[in-house]
Motif scaffolding. Structure first.
Motif, PDB file in Angstrom:
ATOM      1  N   ILE A 143       0.836  -1.198   0.000  1.00 27.76           N
ATOM      2  CA  ILE A 143       0.000   0.000   0.000  1.00 27.76           C
ATOM      3  C   ILE A 143       0.869   1.246   0.000  1.00 27.76           C
ATOM      4  CG2 ILE A 143      -2.079  -1.022   0.988  1.00 27.76           C
ATOM      5  CD1 ILE A 143      -1.177   0.024   3.738  1.00 27.76           C
ATOM      6  N   ALA A 144       2.144   1.094   0.396  1.00 28.06           N
ATOM      7  CA  ALA A 144       3.096   2.206   0.301  1.00 28.06           C
ATOM      8  C   ALA A 144       3.480   2.493  -1.144  1.00 28.06           C
ATOM      9  CB  ALA A 144       4.350   1.908   1.123  1.00 28.06           C
ATOM     10  N   GLY A 145       3.004   1.684  -2.071  1.00 23.49           N
ATOM     11  CA  GLY A 145       3.159   1.968  -3.492  1.00 23.49           C
ATOM     12  C   GLY A 145       1.951   2.696  -4.062  1.00 23.49           C
ATOM     13  N   LEU A 146       0.945   2.920  -3.214  1.00 18.63           N
ATOM     14  CA  LEU A 146      -0.277   3.597  -3.642  1.00 18.63           C
ATOM     15  C   LEU A 146      -0.436   4.966  -2.992  1.00 18.63           C
ATOM     16  CD1 LEU A 146      -2.682   0.524  -3.356  1.00 18.63           C
ATOM     17  CD2 LEU A 146      -1.687   1.454  -5.468  1.00 18.63           C
ATOM     18  N   ILE A 147       0.130   5.126  -1.807  1.00 19.34           N
ATOM     19  CA  ILE A 147       0.058   6.398  -1.079  1.00 19.34           C
ATOM     20  C   ILE A 147       1.406   6.656  -0.414  1.00 19.34           C
ATOM     21  CG2 ILE A 147      -2.432   6.334  -0.651  1.00 19.34           C
ATOM     22  CD1 ILE A 147      -1.851   5.177   2.115  1.00 19.34           C
ATOM     23  N   GLY A 148       1.575   7.820   0.165  1.00 16.80           N
ATOM     24  CA  GLY A 148       2.811   8.130   0.868  1.00 16.80           C
ATOM     25  C   GLY A 148       2.783   7.655   2.306  1.00 16.80           C
ATOM     26  N   PHE A 149       3.976   7.342   2.830  1.00 10.73           N
ATOM     27  CA  PHE A 149       4.141   7.006   4.236  1.00 10.73           C
ATOM     28  C   PHE A 149       5.356   7.771   4.763  1.00 10.73           C
ATOM     29  CE2 PHE A 149       1.326   3.511   3.380  1.00 10.73           C
ATOM     30  CZ  PHE A 149       0.751   3.201   4.604  1.00 10.73           C
ATOM     31  N   PRO A 150       5.181   8.707   5.670  1.00 12.79           N
ATOM     32  CA  PRO A 150       6.327   9.463   6.189  1.00 12.79           C
ATOM     33  C   PRO A 150       7.347   8.553   6.860  1.00 12.79           C
ATOM     34  CG  PRO A 150       4.239  10.487   6.826  1.00 12.79           C
ATOM     35  CD  PRO A 150       3.903   9.149   6.263  1.00 12.79           C
ATOM     36  N   GLY A 151       8.608   8.862   6.645  1.00 10.51           N
ATOM     37  CA  GLY A 151       9.682   8.170   7.349  1.00 10.51           C
ATOM     38  C   GLY A 151      10.326   7.027   6.605  1.00 10.51           C
ATOM     39  N   ILE A 152       9.793   6.650   5.438  1.00 13.79           N
ATOM     40  CA  ILE A 152      10.393   5.565   4.656  1.00 13.79           C
ATOM     41  C   ILE A 152      10.403   5.958   3.165  1.00 13.79           C
ATOM     42  CG2 ILE A 152      10.081   3.579   6.171  1.00 13.79           C
ATOM     43  CD1 ILE A 152       7.352   3.095   4.792  1.00 13.79           C
ATOM     44  N   PRO A 153      11.062   7.059   2.807  1.00 11.87           N
ATOM     45  CA  PRO A 153      10.989   7.567   1.436  1.00 11.87           C
ATOM     46  C   PRO A 153      11.528   6.608   0.384  1.00 11.87           C
ATOM     47  CG  PRO A 153      12.723   8.685   2.670  1.00 11.87           C
ATOM     48  CD  PRO A 153      11.920   7.905   3.662  1.00 11.87           C
ATOM     49  N   ALA A 154      12.605   5.897   0.700  1.00  7.27           N
ATOM     50  CA  ALA A 154      13.173   4.969  -0.285  1.00  7.27           C
ATOM     51  C   ALA A 154      12.220   3.800  -0.535  1.00  7.27           C
ATOM     52  CB  ALA A 154      14.529   4.465   0.199  1.00  7.27           C
ATOM     53  N   TYR A 155      11.660   3.255   0.536  1.00  2.64           N
ATOM     54  CA  TYR A 155      10.719   2.135   0.406  1.00  2.64           C
ATOM     55  C   TYR A 155       9.488   2.552  -0.392  1.00  2.64           C
ATOM     56  CZ  TYR A 155       7.741  -1.788   1.819  1.00  2.64           C
ATOM     57  OH  TYR A 155       6.918  -2.888   1.824  1.00  2.64           O
ATOM     58  N   VAL A 156       8.912   3.702  -0.042  1.00  5.03           N
ATOM     59  CA  VAL A 156       7.727   4.190  -0.749  1.00  5.03           C
ATOM     60  C   VAL A 156       8.036   4.400  -2.232  1.00  5.03           C
ATOM     61  CG1 VAL A 156       6.165   6.163  -0.969  1.00  5.03           C
ATOM     62  CG2 VAL A 156       6.658   5.215   1.285  1.00  5.03           C
TER      63      VAL A 156
END
Length: 251
Positions: A143-156
């Motif tokens: 789901i981090a490929g569909l929206i942003g998640f603060p704190g994991i920019p490389a993973y997102v």
């Protein structure tokens, strides 16, 4: 047993979603090639696959290495003669830290494994599937490929990239018998989620509370979606990013 005489390749199969997916394929009659960097846990998965009734080849492979991926796919075909399905699941979460604090080393490592590794797997998997007249690929995104998640920019970023790559490849090979889809899990009970939020923490409880079903998913629930997407039951499905997330993305 809807996958008798079919060959499936699963990366990141030492635990979690990869292990559950390998077992799910085996129960449907497929023969398996499984890979991971953790050879001992991979052997444990291989034993579980055999108990499920399938022949299995376990290969230690680092998907950040093009040569190791090339060898992995070549050994699959050498052993079984074909490649029908692939689940590109191997990945890492990387270090936590906001964008301005993300190190170059962390960025490179996460992108190399998650995004470039998925692309390289597809590069060699597709080449073999074309020789065999078709196949199906499922990339494990988030789901981090569909929206942003603060704190994991490389993973997102890596997971957004996987979703774009999935759609592009689906369009490129739709007329050649190869379907390409991605699954975007929510919080799934795996070693990765334990590393990310800990086992008994307030952060973990908050993450669970964000899922309308009020719980984390099980690896087996993602695995069943992978098998369905590879099966003839999903024969008209390609280029999709399927959220398996307990309702997270519906909010």
């Amino acid at each position: 047993m809807m996958m008798n005489d079919k060959i499936a390749l699963v990366t990141g199969a030492a635990s979690g979603i990869g292990r559950a997916t390998a077992i799910a394929f085996a129960r449907e009659g497929a023969q398996l090639v499984i890979s991971d960097v953790d050879k001992q846990k991979l052997r444990d998965t291989a034993e579980l696959v055999r108990e499920a009734g399938a022949e299995v080849l376990d290969l230690k492979a680092d998907i950040s290495s093009e040569q190791q991926i090339k060898r992995m796919v070549a050994e699959t075909v050498d052993r079984f003669g074909q490649l029908d399905f692939a689940c590109n699941n191997a990945g890492i979460e990387g270090e936590q830290g906001i964008t301005s604090e993300c190190t170059s080393d962390n960025w490179s490592k996460v992108i190399d494994i998650n995004l470039q590794g998925t692309w390289l797997c597809m590069k060699y998997e597709i080449a073999e599937m074309l020789k065999g007249g078709g196949g199906a690929i499922v990339n494990i995104s988030s789901i981090a490929g569909l929206i942003g998640f603060p704190g994991i920019p490389a993973y997102v970023s890596s997971k957004h990239g996987i979703n774009g790559l999935t759609k592009t490849a689906a369009l490129e090979y739709a007329g050649q018998g190869i379907r390409v889809n991605a699954i975007c899990p929510g919080a799934i009970q795996t070693p990765m989620i334990d590393r990310f939020v800990g086992e008994e923490t307030e952060e973990r409880q908050n993450l669970v509370a964000q899922h309308p079903m009020g719980r984390m998913g099980r690896p087996e629930e993602v695995a069943e979606a992978v098998v369905w997407l590879c099966s003839e039951k999903a024969s008209f499905v390609t280029g999709q990013t399927l959220a398996v997330d307990g309702g997270y993305m519906a909010q």
